[in-house]
Structures are given as structure tokens and as C-alpha cells.
Design a protein around this motif. Structure first.
Motif, PDB file in Angstrom:
ATOM      1  N   MET A  78       0.837  -1.211   0.000  1.00 44.32           N
ATOM      2  CA  MET A  78       0.000   0.000   0.000  1.00 44.32           C
ATOM      3  C   MET A  78       0.871   1.261   0.000  1.00 44.32           C
ATOM      4  SD  MET A  78      -2.784  -1.272   2.768  1.00 44.32           S
ATOM      5  CE  MET A  78      -4.405  -0.712   2.332  1.00 44.32           C
ATOM      6  N   THR A  79       1.966   1.215   0.767  1.00 41.35           N
ATOM      7  CA  THR A  79       2.876   2.363   0.843  1.00 41.35           C
ATOM      8  C   THR A  79       3.541   2.570  -0.520  1.00 41.35           C
ATOM      9  OG1 THR A  79       3.319   1.705   3.112  1.00 41.35           O
ATOM     10  CG2 THR A  79       4.788   3.366   2.193  1.00 41.35           C
ATOM     11  N   HIS A  80       3.960   1.453  -1.113  1.00 44.40           N
ATOM     12  CA  HIS A  80       4.632   1.493  -2.413  1.00 44.40           C
ATOM     13  C   HIS A  80       3.722   2.122  -3.471  1.00 44.40           C
ATOM     14  CE1 HIS A  80       7.510   0.082  -5.370  1.00 44.40           C
ATOM     15  NE2 HIS A  80       6.490  -0.326  -6.110  1.00 44.40           N
ATOM     16  N   GLU A  81       2.457   1.770  -3.434  1.00 43.10           N
ATOM     17  CA  GLU A  81       1.513   2.314  -4.419  1.00 43.10           C
ATOM     18  C   GLU A  81       1.351   3.833  -4.236  1.00 43.10           C
ATOM     19  OE1 GLU A  81      -2.405   0.520  -4.491  1.00 43.10           O
ATOM     20  OE2 GLU A  81      -3.089   2.131  -5.830  1.00 43.10           O
ATOM     21  N   LEU A  82       1.261   4.262  -2.976  1.00 44.25           N
ATOM     22  CA  LEU A  82       1.097   5.700  -2.728  1.00 44.25           C
ATOM     23  C   LEU A  82       2.327   6.508  -3.146  1.00 44.25           C
ATOM     24  CD1 LEU A  82      -0.692   5.701   0.746  1.00 44.25           C
ATOM     25  CD2 LEU A  82      -1.683   6.391  -1.438  1.00 44.25           C
ATOM     26  N   ARG A  83       3.504   5.877  -3.088  1.00 41.18           N
ATOM     27  CA  ARG A  83       4.746   6.551  -3.482  1.00 41.18           C
ATOM     28  C   ARG A  83       4.932   6.607  -5.002  1.00 41.18           C
ATOM     29  NH1 ARG A  83       8.371   7.006   0.882  1.00 41.18           N
ATOM     30  NH2 ARG A  83       8.118   5.205   2.236  1.00 41.18           N
ATOM     31  N   SER A  84       4.182   5.788  -5.722  1.00 43.99           N
ATOM     32  CA  SER A  84       4.476   5.627  -7.152  1.00 43.99           C
ATOM     33  C   SER A  84       4.112   6.868  -7.968  1.00 43.99           C
ATOM     34  CB  SER A  84       3.713   4.411  -7.706  1.00 43.99           C
ATOM     35  OG  SER A  84       2.328   4.709  -7.746  1.00 43.99           O
ATOM     36  N   TRP A  85       4.867   7.080  -9.024  1.00 38.48           N
ATOM     37  CA  TRP A  85       4.618   8.202  -9.938  1.00 38.48           C
ATOM     38  C   TRP A  85       3.205   8.068 -10.518  1.00 38.48           C
ATOM     39  CZ3 TRP A  85       3.186   9.618 -14.772  1.00 38.48           C
ATOM     40  CH2 TRP A  85       3.549  10.912 -15.186  1.00 38.48           C
ATOM     41  N   GLU A  86       2.827   6.831 -10.794  1.00 33.81           N
ATOM     42  CA  GLU A  86       1.525   6.572 -11.422  1.00 33.81           C
ATOM     43  C   GLU A  86       0.375   7.046 -10.534  1.00 33.81           C
ATOM     44  OE1 GLU A  86       4.147   4.611 -11.527  1.00 33.81           O
ATOM     45  OE2 GLU A  86       4.447   4.650 -13.692  1.00 33.81           O
ATOM     46  N   TRP A  87       0.535   6.913  -9.212  1.00 34.56           N
ATOM     47  CA  TRP A  87      -0.523   7.381  -8.314  1.00 34.56           C
ATOM     48  C   TRP A  87      -0.411   8.899  -8.109  1.00 34.56           C
ATOM     49  CZ3 TRP A  87      -5.124   6.558  -6.306  1.00 34.56           C
ATOM     50  CH2 TRP A  87      -5.530   7.332  -5.207  1.00 34.56           C
ATOM     51  N   VAL A  88       0.789   9.377  -7.800  1.00 34.57           N
ATOM     52  CA  VAL A  88       0.944  10.788  -7.416  1.00 34.57           C
ATOM     53  C   VAL A  88       0.657  11.723  -8.605  1.00 34.57           C
ATOM     54  CG1 VAL A  88       2.520  12.538  -6.491  1.00 34.57           C
ATOM     55  CG2 VAL A  88       2.623  10.203  -5.613  1.00 34.57           C
ATOM     56  N   TYR A  89       1.256  11.423  -9.750  1.00 32.65           N
ATOM     57  CA  TYR A  89       1.088  12.305 -10.915  1.00 32.65           C
ATOM     58  C   TYR A  89       0.099  11.723 -11.931  1.00 32.65           C
ATOM     59  CZ  TYR A  89       5.224  14.667  -9.108  1.00 32.65           C
ATOM     60  OH  TYR A  89       6.105  15.350  -8.299  1.00 32.65           O
ATOM     61  N   GLY A  90       0.202  10.385 -12.116  1.00 32.26           N
ATOM     62  CA  GLY A  90      -0.609   9.744 -13.162  1.00 32.26           C
ATOM     63  C   GLY A  90      -2.106   9.824 -12.926  1.00 32.26           C
ATOM     64  N   ARG A  91      -2.522  10.052 -11.678  1.00 33.63           N
ATOM     65  CA  ARG A  91      -3.957  10.133 -11.379  1.00 33.63           C
ATOM     66  C   ARG A  91      -4.545  11.529 -11.595  1.00 33.63           C
ATOM     67  NH1 ARG A  91      -7.219   6.094  -9.408  1.00 33.63           N
ATOM     68  NH2 ARG A  91      -6.098   4.136  -9.638  1.00 33.63           N
ATOM     69  N   THR A  92      -3.729  12.437 -12.126  1.00 30.31           N
ATOM     70  CA  THR A  92      -4.225  13.799 -12.374  1.00 30.31           C
ATOM     71  C   THR A  92      -5.293  13.778 -13.472  1.00 30.31           C
ATOM     72  OG1 THR A  92      -2.020  14.607 -11.841  1.00 30.31           O
ATOM     73  CG2 THR A  92      -3.485  16.147 -13.007  1.00 30.31           C
ATOM     74  N   PRO A  93      -6.443  14.417 -13.230  1.00 30.61           N
ATOM     75  CA  PRO A  93      -7.440  14.492 -14.303  1.00 30.61           C
ATOM     76  C   PRO A  93      -6.834  15.148 -15.552  1.00 30.61           C
ATOM     77  CG  PRO A  93      -8.352  15.293 -12.218  1.00 30.61           C
ATOM     78  CD  PRO A  93      -6.882  15.077 -11.998  1.00 30.61           C
ATOM     79  N   LYS A  94      -7.285  14.724 -16.707  1.00 25.37           N
ATOM     80  CA  LYS A  94      -6.764  15.219 -17.986  1.00 25.37           C
ATOM     81  C   LYS A  94      -6.693  16.753 -17.990  1.00 25.37           C
ATOM     82  CE  LYS A  94      -7.651  15.187 -22.857  1.00 25.37           C
ATOM     83  NZ  LYS A  94      -8.133  14.590 -24.034  1.00 25.37           N
ATOM     84  N   GLY A 140       3.578  10.665 -25.743  1.00 28.80           N
ATOM     85  CA  GLY A 140       3.597   9.292 -25.221  1.00 28.80           C
ATOM     86  C   GLY A 140       4.525   9.127 -24.024  1.00 28.80           C
ATOM     87  N   SER A 141       5.276  10.189 -23.668  1.00 29.72           N
ATOM     88  CA  SER A 141       6.176  10.056 -22.510  1.00 29.72           C
ATOM     89  C   SER A 141       5.539  10.694 -21.271  1.00 29.72           C
ATOM     90  CB  SER A 141       7.521  10.714 -22.795  1.00 29.72           C
ATOM     91  OG  SER A 141       7.367  12.119 -22.808  1.00 29.72           O
ATOM     92  N   LYS A 142       6.106  10.368 -20.107  1.00 30.76           N
ATOM     93  CA  LYS A 142       5.611  10.956 -18.853  1.00 30.76           C
ATOM     94  C   LYS A 142       5.868  12.456 -18.864  1.00 30.76           C
ATOM     95  CE  LYS A 142       6.410   7.117 -15.674  1.00 30.76           C
ATOM     96  NZ  LYS A 142       7.416   6.560 -14.753  1.00 30.76           N
ATOM     97  N   PHE A 143       4.918  13.232 -18.336  1.00 30.71           N
ATOM     98  CA  PHE A 143       5.112  14.680 -18.213  1.00 30.71           C
ATOM     99  C   PHE A 143       5.962  14.898 -16.962  1.00 30.71           C
ATOM    100  CE2 PHE A 143       3.336  19.030 -17.275  1.00 30.71           C
ATOM    101  CZ  PHE A 143       3.862  19.629 -18.412  1.00 30.71           C
ATOM    102  N   CYS A 144       7.262  14.681 -17.140  1.00 29.31           N
ATOM    103  CA  CYS A 144       8.157  14.599 -15.980  1.00 29.31           C
ATOM    104  C   CYS A 144       9.572  14.979 -16.413  1.00 29.31           C
ATOM    105  CB  CYS A 144       8.067  13.170 -15.453  1.00 29.31           C
ATOM    106  SG  CYS A 144       9.538  12.446 -14.789  1.00 29.31           S
ATOM    107  N   ASN A 160      -3.589  11.077 -17.853  1.00 29.69           N
ATOM    108  CA  ASN A 160      -2.947  10.114 -16.943  1.00 29.69           C
ATOM    109  C   ASN A 160      -1.460  10.428 -16.743  1.00 29.69           C
ATOM    110  OD1 ASN A 160      -5.395   8.714 -16.877  1.00 29.69           O
ATOM    111  ND2 ASN A 160      -4.823   7.510 -18.678  1.00 29.69           N
ATOM    112  N   GLY A 161      -1.114  11.693 -16.785  1.00 30.57           N
ATOM    113  CA  GLY A 161       0.280  12.118 -16.593  1.00 30.57           C
ATOM    114  C   GLY A 161       1.161  11.926 -17.817  1.00 30.57           C
ATOM    115  N   ILE A 162       0.560  11.434 -18.907  1.00 29.04           N
ATOM    116  CA  ILE A 162       1.323  11.150 -20.126  1.00 29.04           C
ATOM    117  C   ILE A 162       0.982  12.194 -21.191  1.00 29.04           C
ATOM    118  CG2 ILE A 162       1.726   9.409 -21.950  1.00 29.04           C
ATOM    119  CD1 ILE A 162       2.552   8.343 -19.195  1.00 29.04           C
ATOM    120  N   VAL A 163       2.012  12.671 -21.900  1.00 26.27           N
ATOM    121  CA  VAL A 163       1.788  13.671 -22.945  1.00 26.27           C
ATOM    122  C   VAL A 163       1.009  13.025 -24.096  1.00 26.27           C
ATOM    123  CG1 VAL A 163       2.896  15.230 -24.611  1.00 26.27           C
ATOM    124  CG2 VAL A 163       3.916  14.879 -22.336  1.00 26.27           C
ATOM    125  N   GLU A 164      -0.192  13.581 -24.332  1.00 24.96           N
ATOM    126  CA  GLU A 164      -1.049  13.010 -25.369  1.00 24.96           C
ATOM    127  C   GLU A 164      -0.788  13.713 -26.697  1.00 24.96           C
ATOM    128  OE1 GLU A 164      -5.404  11.122 -24.748  1.00 24.96           O
ATOM    129  OE2 GLU A 164      -5.284  13.291 -24.789  1.00 24.96           O
TER     130      GLU A 164
END
Ligand SMILES: Nc1ncnc2c1ncn2[C@@H]1O[C@H](COP(=O)(O)OC(=O)CCCC[C@@H]2CCSS2)[C@@H](O)[C@H]1O
Length: 378
Positions: A268-284, A338-342, A309-313
Motif C-alpha cells: 500500500m505504501t509502495h503504491e502511494l509513493r508511485s509516480w503513477e498514483w501521485v502524478y498519473g492520477r491527475t485528471p486530464k 507518449g512520454s511521462k510529463f516529468c 494520466n500524466g502522459i503527454v497526449e
């Protein structure tokens, strides 16, 4: 020992020996003791561990006939609401430079700053017993007991104001199917300079329907009364909680990284730390902004970028053709798509692009300048 007692109120020897003997999980401990009200205090100051502990309690403890108060503090961190856009809410560049992590919580609402001068409280109940007014009255009641002259009042939006004007506490909540939690902050002696500088976005031209924060003037309780301290305040909240709800719980210190006590907590901690949760969950969202890419010749560029989803569309750059060849520009934009906005991921992509396109120093400098400007909005 897995748990240890804290403050004047002590955990009974029987409780402790039961835990040690059973080496049980926290949920079976709750069932074993049959306690209806439990107060826990975190020994961690890691925002992700503490948020994961909230999730764990919510998912693993039967809260139908039980209430839990969780007290916790964090090292400096910025915490956004579940449906928020970090680029819109905070100064991500400054946070990176200062080493301040960004966390996304599972509850809604706005963005707050935490440090050791800020106390957090989470009130877990059944959905039926969920009552934010009552919880906040525990906080204001405790403060008034400590200092009867303090003017602290909860508002209709569940903030707590000091002297009718300064916010000292913000609230958010998560309502599950059967259980719920309400969590809130309390500013005791937080670093207000850092608070206001990290909660200032530098990104212009964002379009999104993410939840916006509601900024307020803030104050620390210790600025009002320097004789207070956050440990005393935490103890007062714990004893007020017992009185208000008719419980007799000691304050039990808990390690939220203990996998034996809390099976599944590491994941659970690992998921909260992940880029996918922190940034990737941002609404479009999209960004439309202008910048000068070459100060010497005053070359103006317009960037239009869409992020899902944090990815450049999609990425469009409007640049004079005599400054950068349209083909090179096209390649630059398709690299980002197609890359992470990071900044890290973009830096790696641009570095390999520059290696492959090293035609002249002039071109390298131009791509580098362009990269710096694009990355400054990330
Ligand atoms: N720590 C803290 N406490 C109170 N108010 C704060 C804090 N940090 C910032 N602010 C002010 O609140 C607004 C945002 O207000 P807004 O009302 O938009 O959001 C909130 O209050 C959310 C509270 C979440 C509480 C959770 C409890 C455990 S994990 S985080 C911000 O712009 C500042 O002006």
C-alpha cells in the motif's frame, strides 16, 4: 515490542503481553481486546507510510462497532487531494530543489503543507457514525481546555479558524461503503514561509477541471500562544476524544511500516509513493503558454500540450521555421508524445535525441534551450 505506551495514559500490561504473545495483526488485536475506542499515534514521519496506514485501517479493521483516532505528523511534505492537479497547485520545481515530497491522498479536497509543526488527526468510524462537527469539537474543545481564551471555531466548510480569520485546520474525508474517515490538520508551529512558497504554482495557462484548492490566510497556534507545544496539544486532543466519545483508550504508539502487524502495508505504501498514483492520477489537462526561447534574438514560442494520466497526449510548438527546421521540431514533439510529463524522463529522451542529432553546436544549443523551457513547466 511492536507497540509501546506513550503519555500519562498507559496501555494495560495485559494488552501489551497479548500483542507480544500473539504476534498478532492489528485487526485481530482489536477483535481480541474488544475495545470500541482506540487511540493510535504514529512513530513514523513519512507521509506515504502514514497515508498507507490510514488505508490499512480503513480496509482491514471492522469499524462497525469501533472508532479509531489516529494522530500523526510528517516531515515536510505537500499533500494534494485525490482529484487535484499538482502542476496547478504547487511549485514542483522548488519542492524538488528543497527535497519536499508530493503525496496524493485518497480523500478529496485541497492542497496542504505538512511539517513537524503540523498535527494530523484521522477519525475512523462506521459510515453511520461519521460526524465531522463532533470530531472538530474534540479539537476546539481540547484547545479551549488548554487555553480558555483562545478564539477557535469550526466553520461551515469544516475549517477551524483562529480569531475568526486565520485558518489553523483543514478537513477532508473518505466515505467508503460501510466505513469512513475524516482527517484534518492543525497548524501549531509549521514553517509558514515554506508553506506559502510551495503552495504557489509557477505553471501558467493550465486548463483542467481538477478540484481547485481554496487558499486562506493561515496562522500557527504557537504564534498566538508561544507557551503551547504540539505534544501537549496532541495529548489534550487524545484525552478530549476519550471524554467526548466515552472511551478510555491509552495512546498506543504504532509503527506503520510493520508488515507483521499490518499485513499488506508495504504494498500500500509502495503504491502511494508511485509516480503513477501521485502524478498519473491527475485528471486530464492542457497547458497553453508562451515563452522566449532565445533571448538574444527574442524568439517567441507557443507551447500547447495535452496530458492524460500524466502522459503527454499531444504536443505542439509554434516556432519560427527559420529558427528551427520544421522536421527537427516535429521530431522533438513526437519524442515527448507518449512520454511521462516529468523532467527526468524528458531529460533522458532529449539527451538521446541530442546524441543522434549532433549536427552543429548551434542546433544543440537551440534544442537545449527549448528543452529547458519545456521542462520548466513540468
Ligand atoms: N497544514 C495546513 N493546515 C491548514 N491549512 C493549511 C495547511 N496548509 C495549507 N493550508 C491552507 O489551506 C489551503 C487549502 O485549503 P482547502 O480547503 O482547499 O484544502 C484543505 O484544507 C484540505 C485539508 C486536507 C487535510 C488532510 C488531513 C491529513 S492529510 S491532508 C491552502 O491554500 C492554505 O491556504
Amino acid at each position: 515490542m511492536i507497540l509501546r505506551t506513550f503519555t500519562g495514559m498507559s496501555m494495560t500490561i495485559r494488552d501489551i503481553s497479548r500483542l507480544v504473545r500473539l504476534k498478532s495483526t492489528l485487526s485481530s488485536y482489536f477483535d481480541e481486546t474488544g475495545k470500541t475506542g482506540v487511540i493510535l499515534k504514529s512513530m513514523s514521519t513519512d507521509i506515504f507510510e502514514n497515508l498507507a496506514f490510514e488505508d490499512w485501517i480503513h480496509d482491514h479493521v471492522n469499524l462497525q462497532n469501533r472508532s479509531v483516532l489516529f494522530l500523526w505528523r510528517n516531515a515536510p511534505a505537500v499533500v494534494i487531494g485525490r482529484h487535484q492537479n499538482p502542476w496547478q497547485e504547487c511549485n514542483l520545481g522548488l519542492m524538488r530543489r528543497m527535497g519536499i515530497p508530493l503525496a496524493r491522498r485518497r480523500s478529496g479536497g485541497g492542497t496542504v503543507f505538512h511539517d513537524l509543526g503540523n498535527i494530523n488527526m484521522t477519525f475512523f468510524t462506521s459510515k453511520k457514525k461519521y460526524d465531522r462537527h463532533k470530531n472538530l469539537s474534540v479539537v476546539t474543545g481540547a484547545l479551549k481546555e488548554l487555553r480558555p481564551n483562545l478564539d477557535v471555531q469550526a466553520t461551515d466548510r469544516f475549517d477551524i479558524l483562529l480569531n475568526g480569520h486565520y485558518k489553523i485546520s483543514g478537513t477532508a474525508a473518505k466515505l467508503g461503503r460501510a466505513a469512513a474517515y475524516h482527517h484534518c490538520t492543525l497548524l501549531c508551529s509549521a514553517d509558514r514561509t515554506t508553506l506559502s512558497s510551495v503552495l504557489k504554482s509557477t505553471c501558467e495557462g493550465i486548463k483542467s477541471n481538477a478540484t481547485p484548492s481554496v487558499p486562506s490566510p493561515v496562522k500557527n497556534l504557537l504564534d498566538e500562544d508561544p507557551t503551547l507545544d504540539s505534544n501537549t496539544i496532541m495529548e489534550a486532543i487524545a484525552s478530549r476524544y476519550n471524554v467526548e466519545f466515552g472511551f478510555d483508550s491509552p495512546v498506543i504508539t504504532i509503527d506503520p511500516s510493520n508488515e507483521t502487524l499490518l499485513p499488506g502495508i508495504h504494498k500500500m505504501t509502495h503504491e502511494l509513493r508511485s509516480w503513477e498514483w501521485v502524478y498519473g492520477r491527475t485528471p486530464k489537462f492542457s497547458i497553453s503558454t508562451d515563452f522566449v526561447v532565445d533571448e538574444m534574438s527574442d524568439i517567441n514560442v507557443t507551447l500547447n500540450i495535452e496530458i492524460k494520466n500524466g502522459i503527454v497526449e499531444s504536443c505542439l510548438l509554434d516556432i519560427p521555421h527559420d529558427w528551427l527546421h520544421p522536421e527537427t521540431l516535429k521530431e522533438f514533439c513526437s519524442l515527448l508524445t507518449g512520454s511521462k510529463f516529468c523532467p527526468n524522463e524528458t531529460a533522458v529522451l532529449i539527451a538521446s535525441f541530442m546524441r543522434a542529432n549532433h549536427e552543429s553546436n548551434e542546433l544543440t544549443t537551440k534544442i537545449h534551450n527549448l528543452f529547458e523551457k519545456v521542462v520548466s513547466v513540468m
